[in-house]
Design a protein around this motif. Sequence first.
Motif, PDB file in Angstrom:
ATOM      1  N   SER A  71       0.841  -1.196   0.000  1.00 59.06           N
ATOM      2  CA  SER A  71       0.000   0.000   0.000  1.00 59.06           C
ATOM      3  C   SER A  71       0.878   1.248   0.000  1.00 59.06           C
ATOM      4  O   SER A  71       1.670   1.466   0.910  1.00 59.06           O
ATOM      5  N   ARG A  72       0.705   2.059  -1.018  1.00 55.46           N
ATOM      6  CA  ARG A  72       1.468   3.301  -1.113  1.00 55.46           C
ATOM      7  C   ARG A  72       1.073   4.268  -0.003  1.00 55.46           C
ATOM      8  O   ARG A  72       1.933   4.885   0.626  1.00 55.46           O
ATOM      9  N   THR A  73      -0.219   4.387   0.234  1.00 54.35           N
ATOM     10  CA  THR A  73      -0.719   5.300   1.260  1.00 54.35           C
ATOM     11  C   THR A  73      -0.170   4.948   2.634  1.00 54.35           C
ATOM     12  O   THR A  73       0.313   5.810   3.371  1.00 54.35           O
ATOM     13  N   TRP A  74      -0.231   3.669   2.991  1.00 53.60           N
ATOM     14  CA  TRP A  74       0.218   3.250   4.317  1.00 53.60           C
ATOM     15  C   TRP A  74       1.734   3.303   4.451  1.00 53.60           C
ATOM     16  O   TRP A  74       2.256   3.499   5.561  1.00 53.60           O
ATOM     17  N   ALA A  75       2.457   3.148   3.359  1.00 57.46           N
ATOM     18  CA  ALA A  75       3.914   3.301   3.411  1.00 57.46           C
ATOM     19  C   ALA A  75       4.266   4.750   3.764  1.00 57.46           C
ATOM     20  O   ALA A  75       5.122   5.002   4.611  1.00 57.46           O
ATOM     21  N   VAL A  76       3.574   5.691   3.135  1.00 55.18           N
ATOM     22  CA  VAL A  76       3.798   7.108   3.432  1.00 55.18           C
ATOM     23  C   VAL A  76       3.348   7.417   4.862  1.00 55.18           C
ATOM     24  O   VAL A  76       4.051   8.098   5.614  1.00 55.18           O
ATOM     25  N   LEU A  77       2.183   6.910   5.256  1.00 54.24           N
ATOM     26  CA  LEU A  77       1.697   7.137   6.619  1.00 54.24           C
ATOM     27  C   LEU A  77       2.635   6.537   7.664  1.00 54.24           C
ATOM     28  O   LEU A  77       2.809   7.102   8.744  1.00 54.24           O
ATOM     29  N   GLY A  78       3.234   5.395   7.353  1.00 55.61           N
ATOM     30  CA  GLY A  78       4.181   4.778   8.269  1.00 55.61           C
ATOM     31  C   GLY A  78       5.376   5.684   8.512  1.00 55.61           C
ATOM     32  O   GLY A  78       5.792   5.890   9.664  1.00 55.61           O
ATOM     33  N   LEU A  79       5.938   6.240   7.441  1.00 57.13           N
ATOM     34  CA  LEU A  79       7.057   7.162   7.590  1.00 57.13           C
ATOM     35  C   LEU A  79       6.636   8.400   8.370  1.00 57.13           C
ATOM     36  O   LEU A  79       7.328   8.824   9.302  1.00 57.13           O
ATOM     37  N   LEU A  80       5.495   8.979   8.021  1.00 53.88           N
ATOM     38  CA  LEU A  80       5.032  10.182   8.707  1.00 53.88           C
ATOM     39  C   LEU A  80       4.774   9.923  10.189  1.00 53.88           C
ATOM     40  O   LEU A  80       5.160  10.730  11.042  1.00 53.88           O
ATOM     41  N   MET A  81       4.139   8.802  10.495  1.00 54.10           N
ATOM     42  CA  MET A  81       3.850   8.465  11.893  1.00 54.10           C
ATOM     43  C   MET A  81       5.154   8.303  12.672  1.00 54.10           C
ATOM     44  O   MET A  81       5.281   8.790  13.800  1.00 54.10           O
ATOM     45  N   TYR A  82       6.118   7.620  12.075  1.00 54.85           N
ATOM     46  CA  TYR A  82       7.389   7.422  12.757  1.00 54.85           C
ATOM     47  C   TYR A  82       8.125   8.751  12.955  1.00 54.85           C
ATOM     48  O   TYR A  82       8.671   9.015  14.026  1.00 54.85           O
ATOM     49  N   LEU A  83       8.117   9.617  11.932  1.00 58.57           N
ATOM     50  CA  LEU A  83       8.770  10.916  12.055  1.00 58.57           C
ATOM     51  C   LEU A  83       8.103  11.787  13.112  1.00 58.57           C
ATOM     52  O   LEU A  83       8.779  12.513  13.853  1.00 58.57           O
ATOM     53  N   VAL A  84       6.783  11.715  13.211  1.00 58.11           N
ATOM     54  CA  VAL A  84       6.063  12.470  14.246  1.00 58.11           C
ATOM     55  C   VAL A  84       6.492  11.981  15.627  1.00 58.11           C
ATOM     56  O   VAL A  84       6.739  12.777  16.540  1.00 58.11           O
ATOM     57  N   GLU A  85       6.591  10.676  15.794  1.00 64.84           N
ATOM     58  CA  GLU A  85       6.993  10.141  17.089  1.00 64.84           C
ATOM     59  C   GLU A  85       8.430  10.516  17.432  1.00 64.84           C
ATOM     60  O   GLU A  85       8.730  10.853  18.574  1.00 64.84           O
ATOM     61  N   VAL A  86       9.324  10.458  16.470  1.00 65.33           N
ATOM     62  CA  VAL A  86      10.716  10.854  16.709  1.00 65.33           C
ATOM     63  C   VAL A  86      10.767  12.347  17.050  1.00 65.33           C
ATOM     64  O   VAL A  86      11.466  12.756  17.986  1.00 65.33           O
ATOM     65  N   GLY A  87      10.021  13.152  16.308  1.00 66.53           N
ATOM     66  CA  GLY A  87       9.977  14.587  16.586  1.00 66.53           C
ATOM     67  C   GLY A  87       9.432  14.892  17.970  1.00 66.53           C
ATOM     68  O   GLY A  87       9.953  15.755  18.680  1.00 66.53           O
TER      69      GLY A  87
END
Length: 137
Positions: A71-87
Amino acid sequence: MAWYWPTIEDESSAEHATKAAVGVSGFIAAVTALAAVLSIVYHKPILGLDGWGLIDALIFALIAWRISKASRTWAVLGLLMYLVEVGYKLATNPSGALGVLTIIFILAYINAIRGAFAYHRYRKAQDNPLAPPAPLA
């Protein structure tokens, strides 16, 4: 093929590029769920997580499942979710440095995005053999 930036040249290699992010998401989900359950049992935060961490674990489990389906959408959401948590962790704990594992996880999600988009590009080309796939940059 380098583990940190795999070469994507066909449908199979595109699928392979998403596998690391599936593992990373599953790992994050498992560790988060364990910490959340322990925080419920001991009535205190574990690794900075409380019982609400179970929702986070469920989201990462869902991300892992959907990335495994390219899933392209969930791949992008996975990166965004992880970056939000790291931030968030950097904002709440300024002395916390970005570790090697964080960089590896970010690369895994970037490769999942590359793989998911390439997978659908190659799949579309397979369905329409007259139109060759666009070259990957």
